[in-house]
Design a protein around this motif. Structure first.
Motif, PDB file in Angstrom:
ATOM      1  N   GLU A  41       0.838  -1.208   0.000  1.00 48.08           N
ATOM      2  CA  GLU A  41       0.000   0.000   0.000  1.00 48.08           C
ATOM      3  C   GLU A  41       0.870   1.255   0.000  1.00 48.08           C
ATOM      4  N   PRO A  42       0.385   2.325  -0.616  1.00 53.69           N
ATOM      5  CA  PRO A  42       1.172   3.565  -0.611  1.00 53.69           C
ATOM      6  C   PRO A  42       1.445   4.057   0.817  1.00 53.69           C
ATOM      7  N   ASP A  43       2.624   4.617   1.007  1.00 50.17           N
ATOM      8  CA  ASP A  43       3.009   5.239   2.285  1.00 50.17           C
ATOM      9  C   ASP A  43       2.903   4.295   3.484  1.00 50.17           C
ATOM     10  N   PHE A  44       3.107   3.008   3.264  1.00 49.66           N
ATOM     11  CA  PHE A  44       2.932   2.052   4.376  1.00 49.66           C
ATOM     12  C   PHE A  44       3.897   2.326   5.520  1.00 49.66           C
ATOM     13  N   TRP A  45       5.025   2.920   5.203  1.00 51.01           N
ATOM     14  CA  TRP A  45       6.042   3.163   6.235  1.00 51.01           C
ATOM     15  C   TRP A  45       5.628   4.284   7.182  1.00 51.01           C
ATOM     16  N   ASP A  46       4.769   5.164   6.703  1.00 51.74           N
ATOM     17  CA  ASP A  46       4.392   6.342   7.496  1.00 51.74           C
ATOM     18  C   ASP A  46       3.016   6.206   8.136  1.00 51.74           C
ATOM     19  N   LYS A  47       2.443   5.021   8.093  1.00 51.23           N
ATOM     20  CA  LYS A  47       1.076   4.878   8.612  1.00 51.23           C
ATOM     21  C   LYS A  47       1.060   4.404  10.063  1.00 51.23           C
ATOM     22  N   GLY A  48       1.978   4.848  10.843  1.00 54.14           N
ATOM     23  CA  GLY A  48       2.001   4.488  12.253  1.00 54.14           C
ATOM     24  C   GLY A  48       2.718   3.173  12.495  1.00 54.14           C
ATOM     25  N   SER A  49       2.666   2.756  13.758  1.00 57.04           N
ATOM     26  CA  SER A  49       3.405   1.564  14.164  1.00 57.04           C
ATOM     27  C   SER A  49       2.870   0.309  13.479  1.00 57.04           C
ATOM     28  N   PHE A  50       3.777  -0.594  13.139  1.00 50.21           N
ATOM     29  CA  PHE A  50       3.367  -1.893  12.590  1.00 50.21           C
ATOM     30  C   PHE A  50       2.697  -2.740  13.670  1.00 50.21           C
ATOM     31  N   TYR A  51       2.879  -2.354  14.913  1.00 45.04           N
ATOM     32  CA  TYR A  51       2.398  -3.201  16.023  1.00 45.04           C
ATOM     33  C   TYR A  51       1.211  -2.591  16.762  1.00 45.04           C
ATOM     34  N   LYS A  52       0.640  -1.524  16.210  1.00 50.00           N
ATOM     35  CA  LYS A  52      -0.580  -0.953  16.803  1.00 50.00           C
ATOM     36  C   LYS A  52      -1.775  -1.448  16.010  1.00 50.00           C
ATOM     37  N   PRO A  53      -2.843  -1.865  16.687  1.00 52.89           N
ATOM     38  CA  PRO A  53      -4.012  -2.347  15.945  1.00 52.89           C
ATOM     39  C   PRO A  53      -4.544  -1.288  14.984  1.00 52.89           C
ATOM     40  N   LEU A  54      -5.101  -1.768  13.912  1.00 53.17           N
ATOM     41  CA  LEU A  54      -5.598  -0.885  12.859  1.00 53.17           C
ATOM     42  C   LEU A  54      -6.658   0.095  13.346  1.00 53.17           C
ATOM     43  N   SER A  55      -7.418  -0.304  14.357  1.00 54.32           N
ATOM     44  CA  SER A  55      -8.530   0.544  14.800  1.00 54.32           C
ATOM     45  C   SER A  55      -8.093   1.646  15.761  1.00 54.32           C
ATOM     46  N   THR A  56      -6.833   1.673  16.110  1.00 57.48           N
ATOM     47  CA  THR A  56      -6.386   2.734  17.021  1.00 57.48           C
ATOM     48  C   THR A  56      -6.024   3.987  16.230  1.00 57.48           C
ATOM     49  N   GLY A  57      -6.085   5.127  16.917  1.00 58.33           N
ATOM     50  CA  GLY A  57      -5.838   6.393  16.239  1.00 58.33           C
ATOM     51  C   GLY A  57      -4.360   6.682  16.073  1.00 58.33           C
ATOM     52  N   GLU A  58      -4.082   7.569  15.139  1.00 57.17           N
ATOM     53  CA  GLU A  58      -2.715   8.054  14.944  1.00 57.17           C
ATOM     54  C   GLU A  58      -2.758   9.551  15.237  1.00 57.17           C
ATOM     55  N   TRP A  59      -2.634   9.895  16.509  1.00 62.06           N
ATOM     56  CA  TRP A  59      -2.789  11.299  16.879  1.00 62.06           C
ATOM     57  C   TRP A  59      -1.919  11.580  18.096  1.00 62.06           C
ATOM     58  N   GLY A  60      -2.120  12.738  18.704  1.00 64.53           N
ATOM     59  CA  GLY A  60      -1.221  13.195  19.759  1.00 64.53           C
ATOM     60  C   GLY A  60      -1.156  12.361  21.023  1.00 64.53           C
ATOM     61  N   GLY A  61      -2.302  11.794  21.459  1.00 69.66           N
ATOM     62  CA  GLY A  61      -2.288  10.987  22.663  1.00 69.66           C
ATOM     63  C   GLY A  61      -3.025  11.628  23.817  1.00 69.66           C
ATOM     64  N   GLY A  62      -2.956  10.929  24.964  1.00 68.86           N
ATOM     65  CA  GLY A  62      -3.760  11.281  26.124  1.00 68.86           C
ATOM     66  C   GLY A  62      -3.495  12.652  26.720  1.00 68.86           C
ATOM     67  N   GLN A  63      -2.259  13.138  26.587  1.00 69.30           N
ATOM     68  CA  GLN A  63      -1.931  14.435  27.203  1.00 69.30           C
ATOM     69  C   GLN A  63      -2.773  15.561  26.596  1.00 69.30           C
ATOM     70  N   ILE A  64      -3.009  15.445  25.299  1.00 69.63           N
ATOM     71  CA  ILE A  64      -3.818  16.468  24.622  1.00 69.63           C
ATOM     72  C   ILE A  64      -5.227  16.453  25.190  1.00 69.63           C
ATOM     73  N   LEU A  65      -5.746  15.244  25.416  1.00 74.10           N
ATOM     74  CA  LEU A  65      -7.109  15.142  25.945  1.00 74.10           C
ATOM     75  C   LEU A  65      -7.176  15.657  27.388  1.00 74.10           C
ATOM     76  N   ALA A  66      -6.139  15.362  28.162  1.00 74.60           N
ATOM     77  CA  ALA A  66      -6.110  15.863  29.541  1.00 74.60           C
ATOM     78  C   ALA A  66      -6.144  17.393  29.539  1.00 74.60           C
ATOM     79  N   ALA A  67      -5.395  17.972  28.618  1.00 73.82           N
ATOM     80  CA  ALA A  67      -5.403  19.440  28.485  1.00 73.82           C
ATOM     81  C   ALA A  67      -6.793  19.911  28.074  1.00 73.82           C
ATOM     82  N   GLY A  68      -7.446  19.120  27.221  1.00 72.14           N
ATOM     83  CA  GLY A  68      -8.800  19.451  26.769  1.00 72.14           C
ATOM     84  C   GLY A  68      -9.782  19.440  27.926  1.00 72.14           C
TER      85      GLY A  68
END
Lengths: 352, 217
Positions: A299-326
Motif C-alpha cells: 500500500e502507498p506510504d505504508f512506512w508512514d502509517k504508524g506503528s506496525f504493532y498498533k491495531p488498525l482501529s487505534t488512532g494516529e494522533w497526539g495521545g492522552g496528554q492532549i485530551l487531559a489538556a482538553g
C-alpha cells in the motif's frame, strides 16, 4: 537462451514436460481469473515466444525486488519465463559493467524502439536529481524519462517504484516519487510489495506477453487479479477474527493456536495483495502464516502509517496528554460559565 | 494523506478535543449552577436515596401510560442496548478505547456484533419513521432531534457497510465510518446526545426534590 530459441524449445531442453507446462499455464490462467480455455492459448503463445526485450532500471531500491524474482526456488517455470525474455539491461544481473552496460541499454532502446518492456524498481529522486542516485553519471530522473520514451509499457515493480516506498517515507530527503508521478504518457502497471511476489511479477509479464494487453488495474494501478482482495479477506486466520479469538502477544497461547493477529497490528484488512492465496517460496507460506502480522507493504506510504504493532482501529494522533489538556480547558470554561450564571442569578434576585 | 489516515489522525484528535472540552464545560457549567433555595419544611432527609432511586425507577415506563409508551420504549431499549453492545464489545472498538484510556475487556464474536448492528439500525430507522408520523412527536421534534439521530445512525450504517465491503473499498468505508464517529464526538456536547451524561444528573435532581417534598418518585 540463444536468440533464435523459443520458450517451448527451452523447456524441452530443461526437461520440462508439456504436461507440466500446461499445468503451469492452467494455474497461471486461474490465478489471473482468465477463462480455462485461455490456458491452452497461453501455453501455445508462451511456447512460441521469442525473446522479448526487457530493460530493467533499478533506482532508489534495495535490490529486494530482484532478489524476490531471482531467488524463487529454482528451476521454476516462472524463472524460465524470466529466462525467456531478453533482459538487455539490469545492472545487478548483467555481466557487463560501466560503458559496456550503458551501451547495451542504448542499443536495446534503439533496436526495439516502441516494443521493449521497461521494468523499474526503486523510486526516483525528484529533488536535486543530479546528486541523488545516478548511474553512469546519468540521473535516475533523466534515465527514466529517456528510457520510457520508446517503451511499449512500464512495469513499476515493488512499492518504491509504484508509490515511492521507503525512500519516500517522511522526511523524504531525496524528494523520492513513483514512476507514475513522472511518466504520464505510457501504460504503467504497478506491482507493489516489499518485495513483490515473484509469481505475481511473472504472471503479469506472462499476461502482457501472451495477451498483448494491459491487465485490468485498480485505482492504484495494480492488476486486479492479484490485488483485488485484501489479505484479511483471504487469510486462513480470518475465522478466528470472526470468532473474536486474537493473539495478544507473539508467544502466547493464542499465537501458538494460530489465532488472528489483528491486535498485534496486522494490516491485512486494508492491504490488497495475493500473499494469502499465492503465498511465497513456491506456495510454502506467507508472513501471517509465519506468525507475524501483515505490514501493509503493498500500500502507498505504508512506512508512514504508524506503528506496525498498533491495531488498525487505534488512532494516529497526539495521545492522552492532549485530551487531559482538553478536559482542563473545558473545566475552566465550565467554571467560568457557571460563575457568570451565578452572577446573573444574583442580579436577578437582587442579591437575596 | 489518504482518507483513512486523515480520519485516524488530525480529525480524530480535534474531534476528541472538542468532545472532552465540550463535555467538561457542559457538566461543570451545570453542576456549579446555584440551586434555588427551598425554604419549605423537608418531609424527608433521604434526598440522596431519592435521587438514586429515581435514576433507576425512571428506566421503566409508568403503568398508567404503558399501553401508549411501550412501543417507543421497547424500540428505545433495543437501539440503546444494541449500540452499547456494538460500541463496547466489538474487538476493534475495544482496542480503540484501550489505546485511548488503557482500559480493556473481552469482546464478542463478530457475527454477534454484525447481527446486533443490523437490529440496531432497523430500530433507529423505525424510530425515525415514528418521529415523522407521530403527530405529537413530530410537533416536538427540532433540528437537534434529527441531527442527533443522524450522527447516531451514520456510524452504525457506515460500520455495517465497512464490514460488508458494500459501496466502496474497505479502507474508504472504514475512513467514512471513523469520520462519522468523529461527527458524533463533535456534536455530542452541544445537542441532545449529552443526555448520555446528563440523564443521571437530571433524574437525580428531580428525585432529590421529590423525595424532599415526600412525593412518589
Amino acid at each position: 537462451m540463444p536468440d533464435n530459441m523459443t520458450l517451448g524449445e527451452k523447456l524441452v531442453q530443461q526437461g520440462i514436460s508439456r504436461r507440466t507446462f500446461l499445468k503451469f499455464c492452467a494455474s497461471m490462467a486461474s490465478l489471473m481469473a482468465l477463462p480455462p480455455s485461455m490456458a491452452a492459448e497461453m501455453a501455445e503463445k508462451l511456447a512460441k515466444l521469442r525473446r522479448q526485450s526487457v530493460i530493467w532500471l533499478s533506482f532508489q531500491e534495495c535490490t529486494g525486488c530482484t532478489e524476490s524474482i531471482t531467488r524463487s526456488h529454482s528451476p521454476t517455470i516462472e524463472s524460465l519465463i524470466f529466462d525467456a525474455i531478453s533482459l538487455d539491461y539490469h545492472h545487478t544481473l548483467m555481466a557487463a559493467s560501466g560503458t559496456a552496460a550503458e551501451h547495451a541499454r542504448e542499443q536495446a532502446m534503439k533496436e526495439n524502439a516502441g516494443k521493449y518492456l521497461l521494468v523499474v524498481d526503486g523510486s526516483v529522486p525528484a529533488k536535486d536529481t543530479e546528486y541523488y542516485s545516478t548511474i553512469a553519471g546519468i540521473s535516475n530522473y533523466d534515465m527514466l524519462v529517456d528510457t520510457a520514451k520508446g517503451a511499449m509499457a512500464i512495469l513499476s515493480v515493488g512499492t518504491c517504484a509504484a508509490y515511492g516506498g521507503i525512500p519516500k517515507a517522511n522526511p523524504n530527503p531525496t524528494g523520492a516519487v513513483a514512476v507514475s508521478d513522472i511518466i504520464k504518457d505510457k501504460p504503467i502497471i504497478n506491482i507493489p510489495g516489499c518485495p513483490p511476489i515473484a509469481t505475481v511479477m511473472t504472471g503479469v509479464i506472462a499476461h502482457v506477453l501472451t495477451l498483448g494487453t494491459i491487465p485490468d488495474l485498480d485505482e492504484l494501478g495494480r492488476p486486479k487479479v492479484f490485488f483485488g482482495d485484501t489479505i484479511h479477506d483471504r487469510c486462513y486466520r480470518r475465522p478466528f477474527y470472526d470468532q473474536g479469538k486474537f493473539a495478544k502477544s507473539f508467544d502466547d497461547e493464542g499465537a501458538r493456536n494460530g489465532w488472528c493477529l489483528y491486535e498485534l497490528g496486522c494490516k491485512g484488512p486494508t492491504t490488497y495483495n495475493s500473499c494469502a492465496t499465492t503465498k511465497w517460496n513456491g506456495g510454502v507460506s506467507f508472513p501471517i502464516e509465519s506468525g507475524h502480522g501483515c505490514l501493509g507493504c503493498s500500500e502507498p506510504d505504508f512506512w508512514d502509517k504508524g506503528s506496525f504493532y498498533k491495531p488498525l482501529s487505534t488512532g494516529e494522533w497526539g495521545g492522552g496528554q492532549i485530551l487531559a489538556a482538553g478536559v482542563a480547558a473545558g473545566a475552566v470554561i465550565g467554571v467560568g460559565a457557571a460563575f457568570a450564571a451565578r452572577k446573573r442569578q444574583d442580579k436577578a434576585s437582587g442579591g437575596k | 494523506m489518504d482518507l483513512l489516515a486523515f480520519a485516524k489522525g488530525p480529525i480524530l484528535m480535534w474531534s476528541l478535543i472538542i468532545f472532552v472540552v465540550g463535555v467538561s464545560w457542559r457538566l461543570l457549567g451545570i453542576l456549579l449552577l446555584r440551586r434555588k433555595p427551598d425554604y419549605s419544611e423537608p418531609r424527608s432527609n433521604a434526598t440522596w436515596w431519592g435521587a438514586v432511586r429515581t435514576v433507576f425507577s425512571r428506566m421503566w415506563m409508568r403503568k398508567e401510560f404503558q399501553s401508549r409508551t411501550a412501543y417507543g420504549a421497547a424500540l428505545g431499549y433495543v437501539f440503546h442496548i444494541g449500540l452499547a453492545i456494538v460500541v463496547f464489545f466489538f474487538v476493534p472498538h475495544i482496542l480503540f478505547i484501550k489505546d485511548l484510556t488503557g482500559l480493556s475487556w473481552g469482546g464478542l464474536p463478530s457475527g454477534v456484533i454484525y447481527a446486533t448492528g443490523v437490529v440496531t439500525m432497523i430500530a433507529l430507522i423505525i424510530l425515525l419513521i415514528r418521529r415523522f408520523t407521530h403527530p405529537v412527536l413530530k410537533l416536538l421534534s427540532n433540528f437537534d432531534d434529527y441531527f442527533s439521530w443522524f450522527v447516531t445512525t451514520a456510524p452504525v450504517v457506515t460500520g455495517l457497510l465497512a464490514v460488508a465491503h458494500l459501496g466502496a473499498r474497505y479502507e474508504t468505508l472504514l475512513g467514512l465510518h471513523i469520520l462519522s464517529v468523529e461527527l458524533l464526538f463533535i456534536w455530542f456536547p452541544f445537542g441532545k446526545l449529552m443526555h448520555a451524561f446528563l440523564f443521571a444528573i437530571s433524574r437525580g435532581t428531580t428525585g432529590a426534590l421529590l423525595e424532599r417534598k415526600g412525593a412518589a418518585t
